[in-house]
Design an enzyme around this catalytic site. Structure first.
Site, PDB file in Angstrom:
ATOM      1  N   LYS A 177       0.829  -1.200   0.000  1.00  0.00           N
ATOM      2  CA  LYS A 177       0.000   0.000   0.000  1.00  0.00           C
ATOM      3  C   LYS A 177       0.868   1.256   0.000  1.00  0.00           C
ATOM      4  O   LYS A 177       1.781   1.382   0.813  1.00  0.00           O
ATOM      5  CB  LYS A 177      -0.930  -0.015   1.217  1.00  0.00           C
ATOM      6  CG  LYS A 177      -1.868  -1.215   1.253  1.00  0.00           C
ATOM      7  CD  LYS A 177      -2.756  -1.212   2.476  1.00  0.00           C
ATOM      8  CE  LYS A 177      -1.980  -1.298   3.764  1.00  0.00           C
ATOM      9  NZ  LYS A 177      -2.835  -1.481   4.952  1.00  0.00           N
ATOM     10  N   THR A 210      -8.270   9.903   8.076  1.00  0.00           N
ATOM     11  CA  THR A 210      -7.863   8.628   7.477  1.00  0.00           C
ATOM     12  C   THR A 210      -7.688   7.533   8.531  1.00  0.00           C
ATOM     13  O   THR A 210      -7.042   6.522   8.277  1.00  0.00           O
ATOM     14  CB  THR A 210      -6.544   8.803   6.696  1.00  0.00           C
ATOM     15  OG1 THR A 210      -5.550   9.364   7.578  1.00  0.00           O
ATOM     16  CG2 THR A 210      -6.734   9.706   5.493  1.00  0.00           C
ATOM     17  N   GLY A 212      -8.142   4.349  10.430  1.00  0.00           N
ATOM     18  CA  GLY A 212      -8.735   3.060  10.104  1.00  0.00           C
ATOM     19  C   GLY A 212      -8.682   2.659   8.648  1.00  0.00           C
ATOM     20  O   GLY A 212      -9.326   1.685   8.246  1.00  0.00           O
ATOM     21  N   THR A 213      -7.902   3.361   7.837  1.00  0.00           N
ATOM     22  CA  THR A 213      -7.866   3.028   6.413  1.00  0.00           C
ATOM     23  C   THR A 213      -7.322   1.615   6.168  1.00  0.00           C
ATOM     24  O   THR A 213      -7.842   0.879   5.325  1.00  0.00           O
ATOM     25  CB  THR A 213      -7.022   4.043   5.618  1.00  0.00           C
ATOM     26  OG1 THR A 213      -5.767   4.232   6.278  1.00  0.00           O
ATOM     27  CG2 THR A 213      -7.734   5.369   5.496  1.00  0.00           C
ATOM     28  N   GLY A 214      -6.265   1.242   6.900  1.00  0.00           N
ATOM     29  CA  GLY A 214      -5.686  -0.081   6.695  1.00  0.00           C
ATOM     30  C   GLY A 214      -6.650  -1.186   7.070  1.00  0.00           C
ATOM     31  O   GLY A 214      -6.809  -2.178   6.333  1.00  0.00           O
ATOM     32  N   CYS A 215      -7.302  -1.036   8.215  1.00  0.00           N
ATOM     33  CA  CYS A 215      -8.299  -2.018   8.655  1.00  0.00           C
ATOM     34  C   CYS A 215      -9.435  -2.113   7.636  1.00  0.00           C
ATOM     35  O   CYS A 215      -9.870  -3.211   7.251  1.00  0.00           O
ATOM     36  CB  CYS A 215      -8.880  -1.618  10.005  1.00  0.00           C
ATOM     37  SG  CYS A 215      -7.674  -1.359  11.313  1.00  0.00           S
TER      38      CYS A 215
END
Length: 269
Positions: A177, A210, A212-215
């Site tokens: 990412k 942003t 919590g974007t990865g979760c």
């Protein structure tokens, strides 16, 4: 004939602020049309600005949660987030060995606020015991560098090379990412043993919301896999969903720090 309900299980930590962790996972899974089950590995006292406390759930209780879900519910996909400690990693890995569906691993290490969500001693255990079970590993650039014990990639060539290096640790595919990279665009590279098999580029969105974007990204991919889609289509659909959730994030007014993305942007404003 009754149509089967797609089901995803998320194994992760709880975020009391609701923007990341189990809460974000269940929102993203639901928004992508999938039923979400959950196993909590840690309880965090967390908001949009900081993580102020972490309470580890005993590994035996984590194991009991997983066993309870898998013994009764026909889970299609498992998504892993915050595992926090060596005992929790070991208990989770033992149960992954008997699971035959896809496994999406988000190697959660650091919160958006900079607080640690994985003990230093647990990194090697994550590599040895969890990565070999991963259908897809979804690190951001700092996480990839930490897993490889190297410096953060700064060029597309380095990003691809680090993805290939991570493949050698066991996952079938890696989504590198690019949100932490610099520049006006963000590019994510989907890599398998043959090299880069897909790339996803979007203009960088100007927002601080942003959290919590990865979760959200990993949970959305898991949901798409639960629908039976192949990996490239699942990532493509999840990428589009996440970008829309980030674009709509400023419509929410949550907290004083890094606010969450808008998981239900397509359902309410």
């Amino acid at each position: 004939m009754t149509k089967e309900t797609p089901i995803a299980l998320t194994i992760a930590g709880s975020d009391s602020g609701g923007g990341a962790g189990i809460q974000a996972d269940l929102k993203a899974i639901s928004a992508n049309g999938v039923y979400g089950a959950s196993v909590i590995t840690a309880v965090t006292a967390q908001n949009t600005a900081a993580v102020t406390a972490v309470h580890e759930v005993p590994a035996a209780v984590v194991a009991a949660q997983i066993d309870a879900v898998l013994s009764d519910i026909d889970v299609n996909v498992i998504k892993l987030g915050m595992l926090f400690s060596v005992p929790i990693i070991a208990a989770t890995a033992q149960r992954l060995a008997a699971f035959t569906g896809p496994v999406v691993v988000d190697p959660v290490m650091i919160a958006k606020s900079g607080d640690a969500l994985l003990q230093d001693a647990a990194v090697d255990a994550l590599i040895a015991q969890i990565l070999p079970h991963a259908t897809l590993l979804t690190p951001n650039l700092p996480e990839a560098a930490r897993l490889l014990n190297t410096t953060e990639a700064t060029t597309p060539e380095e990003v691809a090379a680090q993805g290939q290096a991570l493949i050698k640790m066991g996952p079938k595919a890696v989504l590198m990412k690019g949100g932490h990279a610099r520049g006006k665009t963000c590019t994510d590279l989907l890599v398998d043993a043959t090299g880069v098999i897909a790339s996803f580029t979007t203009p960088r969105i100007d927002t601080r919301n942003t959290h919590g974007t990865g979760c959200t990204y990993a949970a959305s991919i898991a949901a798409q896999l639960a629908h039976g889609r192949d990996l490239k289509e699942a990532v493509a659909r999840a990428h589009a969903y996440l970008q829309a959730a980030i674009k709509a994030a400023d419509r929410l007014h949550i907290g004083k720090g890094h606010g969450p993305v808008h998981h239900f942007h397509g359902h309410w404003s």
